[in-house]
Design a protein around this motif. Structure first.
Motif, PDB file in Angstrom:
ATOM      1  N   TRP A 185       8.562   1.349  -8.574  1.00 58.48           N
ATOM      2  CA  TRP A 185       9.419   1.046  -9.727  1.00 58.48           C
ATOM      3  C   TRP A 185       8.635   0.348 -10.836  1.00 58.48           C
ATOM      4  O   TRP A 185       8.724   0.731 -12.009  1.00 58.48           O
ATOM      5  CB  TRP A 185      10.604   0.186  -9.304  1.00 58.48           C
ATOM      6  CG  TRP A 185      11.215  -0.577 -10.456  1.00 58.48           C
ATOM      7  CD1 TRP A 185      11.250  -1.912 -10.633  1.00 58.48           C
ATOM      8  CD2 TRP A 185      11.863  -0.013 -11.603  1.00 58.48           C
ATOM      9  NE1 TRP A 185      11.869  -2.254 -11.809  1.00 58.48           N
ATOM     10  CE2 TRP A 185      12.257  -1.089 -12.434  1.00 58.48           C
ATOM     11  CE3 TRP A 185      12.150   1.285 -12.018  1.00 58.48           C
ATOM     12  CZ2 TRP A 185      12.921  -0.904 -13.640  1.00 58.48           C
ATOM     13  CZ3 TRP A 185      12.802   1.477 -13.231  1.00 58.48           C
ATOM     14  CH2 TRP A 185      13.186   0.384 -14.016  1.00 58.48           C
ATOM     15  N   PHE A 186       7.834  -0.657 -10.493  1.00 56.03           N
ATOM     16  CA  PHE A 186       7.077  -1.374 -11.516  1.00 56.03           C
ATOM     17  C   PHE A 186       6.028  -0.472 -12.170  1.00 56.03           C
ATOM     18  O   PHE A 186       5.711  -0.634 -13.355  1.00 56.03           O
ATOM     19  CB  PHE A 186       6.413  -2.610 -10.911  1.00 56.03           C
ATOM     20  CG  PHE A 186       7.346  -3.775 -10.759  1.00 56.03           C
ATOM     21  CD1 PHE A 186       7.798  -4.473 -11.870  1.00 56.03           C
ATOM     22  CD2 PHE A 186       7.799  -4.170  -9.508  1.00 56.03           C
ATOM     23  CE1 PHE A 186       8.676  -5.545 -11.733  1.00 56.03           C
ATOM     24  CE2 PHE A 186       8.671  -5.237  -9.353  1.00 56.03           C
ATOM     25  CZ  PHE A 186       9.117  -5.936 -10.474  1.00 56.03           C
ATOM     26  N   ALA A 187       5.476   0.471 -11.420  1.00 59.28           N
ATOM     27  CA  ALA A 187       4.520   1.407 -12.010  1.00 59.28           C
ATOM     28  C   ALA A 187       5.216   2.315 -13.013  1.00 59.28           C
ATOM     29  O   ALA A 187       4.691   2.575 -14.113  1.00 59.28           O
ATOM     30  CB  ALA A 187       3.863   2.240 -10.908  1.00 59.28           C
TER      31      ALA A 187
ATOM     32  N   SER B 293      12.078   2.704  -3.100  1.00 65.43           N
ATOM     33  CA  SER B 293      11.591   1.900  -1.979  1.00 65.43           C
ATOM     34  C   SER B 293      10.983   2.795  -0.898  1.00 65.43           C
ATOM     35  O   SER B 293       9.912   2.496  -0.354  1.00 65.43           O
ATOM     36  CB  SER B 293      12.737   1.071  -1.398  1.00 65.43           C
ATOM     37  OG  SER B 293      12.294   0.307  -0.297  1.00 65.43           O
ATOM     38  N   ALA B 294      11.678   3.911  -0.597  1.00 63.38           N
ATOM     39  CA  ALA B 294      11.154   4.847   0.408  1.00 63.38           C
ATOM     40  C   ALA B 294       9.838   5.457  -0.059  1.00 63.38           C
ATOM     41  O   ALA B 294       8.888   5.598   0.730  1.00 63.38           O
ATOM     42  CB  ALA B 294      12.185   5.947   0.686  1.00 63.38           C
ATOM     43  N   LEU B 295       9.748   5.813  -1.342  1.00 67.16           N
ATOM     44  CA  LEU B 295       8.516   6.375  -1.884  1.00 67.16           C
ATOM     45  C   LEU B 295       7.370   5.370  -1.813  1.00 67.16           C
ATOM     46  O   LEU B 295       6.213   5.732  -1.542  1.00 67.16           O
ATOM     47  CB  LEU B 295       8.729   6.824  -3.328  1.00 67.16           C
ATOM     48  CG  LEU B 295       9.620   8.051  -3.538  1.00 67.16           C
ATOM     49  CD1 LEU B 295       9.854   8.302  -5.030  1.00 67.16           C
ATOM     50  CD2 LEU B 295       8.996   9.275  -2.883  1.00 67.16           C
ATOM     51  N   THR B 296       7.672   4.118  -2.046  1.00 69.69           N
ATOM     52  CA  THR B 296       6.650   3.071  -1.981  1.00 69.69           C
ATOM     53  C   THR B 296       6.069   2.948  -0.585  1.00 69.69           C
ATOM     54  O   THR B 296       4.845   2.944  -0.392  1.00 69.69           O
ATOM     55  CB  THR B 296       7.240   1.716  -2.421  1.00 69.69           C
ATOM     56  OG1 THR B 296       7.711   1.822  -3.762  1.00 69.69           O
ATOM     57  CG2 THR B 296       6.195   0.612  -2.319  1.00 69.69           C
ATOM     58  N   HIS B 297       6.954   2.860   0.407  1.00 68.67           N
ATOM     59  CA  HIS B 297       6.477   2.699   1.783  1.00 68.67           C
ATOM     60  C   HIS B 297       5.795   3.967   2.299  1.00 68.67           C
ATOM     61  O   HIS B 297       4.803   3.889   3.041  1.00 68.67           O
ATOM     62  CB  HIS B 297       7.652   2.326   2.698  1.00 68.67           C
ATOM     63  CG  HIS B 297       8.178   0.950   2.435  1.00 68.67           C
ATOM     64  ND1 HIS B 297       9.477   0.715   2.044  1.00 68.67           N
ATOM     65  CD2 HIS B 297       7.581  -0.268   2.483  1.00 68.67           C
ATOM     66  CE1 HIS B 297       9.662  -0.588   1.880  1.00 68.67           C
ATOM     67  NE2 HIS B 297       8.524  -1.204   2.138  1.00 68.67           N
TER      68      HIS B 297
ATOM     69  N   ILE C   1      14.671   6.133 -12.341  1.00 68.27           N
ATOM     70  CA  ILE C   1      14.550   5.932 -10.898  1.00 68.27           C
ATOM     71  C   ILE C   1      15.012   4.534 -10.484  1.00 68.27           C
ATOM     72  O   ILE C   1      15.299   4.283  -9.307  1.00 68.27           O
ATOM     73  CB  ILE C   1      13.092   6.171 -10.454  1.00 68.27           C
ATOM     74  CG1 ILE C   1      13.042   6.502  -8.953  1.00 68.27           C
ATOM     75  CG2 ILE C   1      12.195   4.971 -10.775  1.00 68.27           C
ATOM     76  CD1 ILE C   1      11.674   6.927  -8.460  1.00 68.27           C
ATOM     77  N   GLY C   2      15.129   3.613 -11.467  1.00 66.48           N
ATOM     78  CA  GLY C   2      15.620   2.262 -11.168  1.00 66.48           C
ATOM     79  C   GLY C   2      17.052   2.255 -10.672  1.00 66.48           C
ATOM     80  O   GLY C   2      17.487   1.280 -10.040  1.00 66.48           O
ATOM     81  N   SER C   3      17.785   3.327 -10.951  1.00 70.43           N
ATOM     82  CA  SER C   3      19.175   3.419 -10.481  1.00 70.43           C
ATOM     83  C   SER C   3      19.256   3.829  -9.016  1.00 70.43           C
ATOM     84  O   SER C   3      20.357   3.846  -8.449  1.00 70.43           O
ATOM     85  CB  SER C   3      19.949   4.440 -11.333  1.00 70.43           C
ATOM     86  OG  SER C   3      19.920   4.087 -12.692  1.00 70.43           O
TER      87      SER C   3
END
Length: 406
Positions: A231-233, A255-259, A247-249
């Motif tokens: 999200w921050f990226a 979160s899943a993409l990050t992990h 995507i913030g919504s």
């Protein structure tokens, strides 16, 4: 299980390990994938130097943003510890010399990309890139590192033997090449070679190291553990080339993409080798770097990382009939002399057989070496028994007869 059995078991394991090591590094491989990477890497080097030429005076010389004196002090220990990042470009300040040097660099990188005199232009392109990198400290990012390491390993391989001007020259001067060793080295054959395999393995391992340490560095940050890094990226306007703030919504999605990204990057070095998981790992790499290229304003970096992942593609997928590949006399003669209704072996199938034969020949050579080592051990044991006066002399003399392995 007695001690002798345990020793034999460990010997067997050791022999299997050595055989696997030799097979991994020294099985001949076709250079087609390396040739494609040469085109991509050389093209990106040429593009980078072309972009640099638009503001050459701002990057090189005494009036650059970081002038020659300052850049030298950044490396010679004046502002900290000394390193080996030396460059003769520190000493060039004349604008005419800088432009002539840069023009020569563009010519060499273009020649490397199209595969002209690749045995010479490949190391020259890599060396010039190193000189620029050591001069442009502070203005580099991931793209420069990727193209540099790829050029370094490609120069160790016959990457110009296919899809290149060298391949065309090889066919044109085939008669002279047969009697001239220097010309034969300069214009290598398009065939399986150990050099191609070693270069491929080095590129693969280097990519694994990049992902491993990149993933471990990410794992040290809290954002990759709490699931907000993606999200921050996406929300960073400095890198944003496509509005992805929607995507913030969907916090569960980012979160899943990050992990998933963190897991993939850390375990890439293990999951990319098995044939079962390799397609999935490469597909994720394309999605990750494709997303970076389209959404975060780093198109060249994302493209080069996708290209770097192509080193895990097997050459057999590129063994197609093309003008750059050498003609096979045996097939041509069969096609001319045989009746018209007689089928000719498919070119791809023939090359696959040739590759398999080369691998089998290497395995046979390793087996012969193993048998010769065992033969020497048996002879030493027979000699020791004769010295001790033990055993049947006639049977011991039979052990001295050499094995017919040649």
């Amino acid at each position: 299980m007695n001690g002798q059995t345990v020793i034999e078991l460990f010997k067997s394991w050791g022999l299997q390990l050595v055989t696997a090591w030799d097979r991994f590094w020294f099985t001949p491989r076709y250079p087609q994938v390396l040739a494609v990477l040469r085109i991509v890497t050389g093209g990106m080097l040429f593009y980078s130097h072309l972009v640099l030429a638009t503001q050459l005076g701002d990057f090189l010389g005494d009036h650059a943003w970081i002038n020659n004196a300052t850049i030298a002090q950044l490396h010679d220990g004046a502002f900290g510890s000394s390193d080996m990042g030396r460059s003769y470009l520190w000493h060039l300040s004349n604008p005419l010399l800088l432009w002539l040097h840069h023009g020569l660099t563009l010519l060499i990188t273009a020649a490397f990309a199209v595969g002209f005199m690749t045995r010479v232009t490949a190391p020259a392109a890599w060396f010039l890139q190193i000189m620029y990198i050591h001069r442009l400290t502070g203005t580099l990012f991931g793209l420069d590192q990727i193209v540099t390491y790829m050029a370094m390993y490609l120069m160790l391989t016959p990457s110009g033997s296919c899809f290149s001007v060298d391949a065309w020259l090889r066919e044109r001067f085939s008669e002279r090449r047969g009697s001239n060793r220097k010309l034969a080295w300069l214009l290598p054959e398009n065939r399986p070679s150990v050099a191609s395999n070693v270069g491929t393995r080095l590129l693969q391992l280097h990519l694994c190291v990049i992902y491993l340490f990149g993933g471990l560095a990410k794992a040290r940050g809290e954002l990759w553990w709490d699931g907000t890094a993606i999200w921050f990226a996406m929300a960073n306007y400095e890198y944003q080339s496509m509005n992805m703030t929607w995507i913030g919504s969907y916090p569960r999605v980012f979160s899943a993409l990050t992990h998933l990204t963190l897991f993939w990057e850390v375990f890439y070095c293990a999951l990319v080798w098995p044939r079962l998981s390799r397609p999935v790992v490469i597909a994720i790499a394309i999605l990750v770097h494709g997303g970076i290229a389209t959404s975060l304003g780093m198109a060249t970096f994302g493209f080069m990382m996708i290209a770097a992942n192509c080193i895990f593609i097997e050459p057999k997928w590129l063994l197609l009939r093309s003008a750059c590949e050498p003609a096979i006399p045996s097939v041509a003669s069969v096609a001319e002399d045989a009746p018209r209704n007689e089928s000719v072996v498919d070119d791809l199938e023939l090359r696959q057989r040739e590759e398999k034969l080369a691998a089998d020949k290497e395995k046979l050579k390793q087996r012969v070496e193993t048998l010769k080592k065992r033969e020497r051990k048996v002879r030493r044991a027979a000699k020791k028994l004769r010295e001790q006066g033990a055993g049947d002399p006639q049977e011991l003399s039979e052990l001295d007869e050499p094995l017919e392995l040649d």
